[in-house]
Design an enzyme around this catalytic site. Structure first.
Site, PDB file in Angstrom:
ATOM      1  N   HIS A  75       0.813  -1.221   0.000  1.00 54.08           N
ATOM      2  CA  HIS A  75       0.000   0.000   0.000  1.00 54.08           C
ATOM      3  C   HIS A  75       0.844   1.267   0.000  1.00 54.08           C
ATOM      4  O   HIS A  75       0.338   2.357  -0.247  1.00 54.08           O
ATOM      5  CB  HIS A  75      -0.971   0.000   1.183  1.00 54.08           C
ATOM      6  CG  HIS A  75      -0.319   0.268   2.506  1.00 54.08           C
ATOM      7  ND1 HIS A  75      -0.068  -0.735   3.413  1.00 54.08           N
ATOM      8  CD2 HIS A  75       0.133   1.411   3.066  1.00 54.08           C
ATOM      9  CE1 HIS A  75       0.511  -0.211   4.485  1.00 54.08           C
ATOM     10  NE2 HIS A  75       0.644   1.087   4.299  1.00 54.08           N
ATOM     11  N   SER A 214       4.831   1.452   8.085  1.00 54.21           N
ATOM     12  CA  SER A 214       4.350   0.504   7.083  1.00 54.21           C
ATOM     13  C   SER A 214       5.526  -0.049   6.285  1.00 54.21           C
ATOM     14  O   SER A 214       6.401   0.694   5.847  1.00 54.21           O
ATOM     15  CB  SER A 214       3.376   1.188   6.127  1.00 54.21           C
ATOM     16  OG  SER A 214       2.205   1.552   6.794  1.00 54.21           O
TER      17      SER A 214
END
Length: 268
Positions: A75, A214
């Site tokens: 993502h 992330s």
């Protein structure tokens, strides 16, 4: 549960001097207290952990798993409109205004099923549960930084073997990355706990992470060399912290695809 991609996992990079202080909402995301510790990236495994920046200046964390390959989250390369947002650089040894080395990026590979399955809505981009285990990506560097920084091993066994390893280590993990509240220093949470290895291959845990983490590696330290067992994917909103742990994608999900990506370069 559907995870709002922008809320949970992405950070538009700010100038270092303007890095935001930790908010009350962020504090809720920690598990009782903030157990992260500033750690100089001058020894392994942290020599091989660095910061990725995309064309839109989104910041994520990644780890060298081959001389010219970085493992991170899928993502990280999707902008708020659902468009592909390629990486432009990977920096290692980042500490304040200094860093050890930086490489341009040649290639990014995000799982096709992940890209196809994203749910684009008027209020943002969502990751449906059916594709959440595909939230991983591989980055090819122009400069093989792993030749000088070293590369990190990735767990090569299946889910059963990973569960056995976690049992042996009392489900204890270590995670580190470059989060929103301290973008130019590595923050490490040692001795955090894995909580469940889900049937779909996602590993839930209670390591303290924020946006910017992330794609960061999740390690089992154990005896011998640290091994990456998962890659950080997402965290719940503050309102759901008491109901949900943080989420990572375990190595058995992406290991073979990673090896193919590494070999593809070697064969050229």
């Amino acid at each position: 549960m559907k995870l709002p991609l922008l809320v949970l996992s992405l950070l538009l990079a700010l100038p270092t001097s303007a890095a935001p202080k930790i908010s009350a909402e962020h504090k809720i995301l920690f598990f009782g207290q903030d157990d992260r510790v500033r750690t100089r990236p001058n020894h392994q495994p942290w020599l091989a952990v660095g910061q990725l920046q995309t064309r839109s200046r989104t910041i994520c964390t990644g780890a060298l798993v081959a001389p010219d390959v970085v493992l991170t989250a899928g993502h990280c390369f999707i902008d708020e409109k659902g468009r592909f947002d390629p990486a432009v650089s990977f920096t290692v040894g980042l500490w304040g205004d200094e860093y050890t080395a930086r490489s341009k990026v040649l290639e990014v590979q995000v799982d096709k099923a992940f890209l196809k399955g994203l749910d684009r809505r008027a209020d943002g981009l969502y990751i449906p549960p059916r594709i959440a285990p595909r939230d991983f990506a591989f980055v090819r560097l122009a400069t093989p930084l792993g030749d000088t920084q070293g590369v990190l091993p990735v767990f090569s066994g299946n889910a059963k073997q990973l569960s056995q390893l976690l049992d042996q280590q009392s489900w204890t993990l270590t995670q580190g990355g470059y989060p929103v509240d301290d973008q130019t220093h590595l923050l490490v949470h040692q001795g955090c706990k894995a909580t469940k290895l889900r049937p779909d291959g996602r590993l839930t845990h209670r390591c303290d992470t924020l946006e910017g983490n992330s794609g960061s590696p999740v390690f089992v330290m154990g005896p011998g060399q640290p091994v990456i067992v998962a890659v950080q994917s997402s965290a719940p909103t503050a309102a759901r912290r008491n109901k949900e742990d943080n989420m990572s994608v375990s190595a058995p999900i992406f290991y073979e695809a990673l090896q193919q990506f590494i070999r593809k370069r070697a064969q050229k």
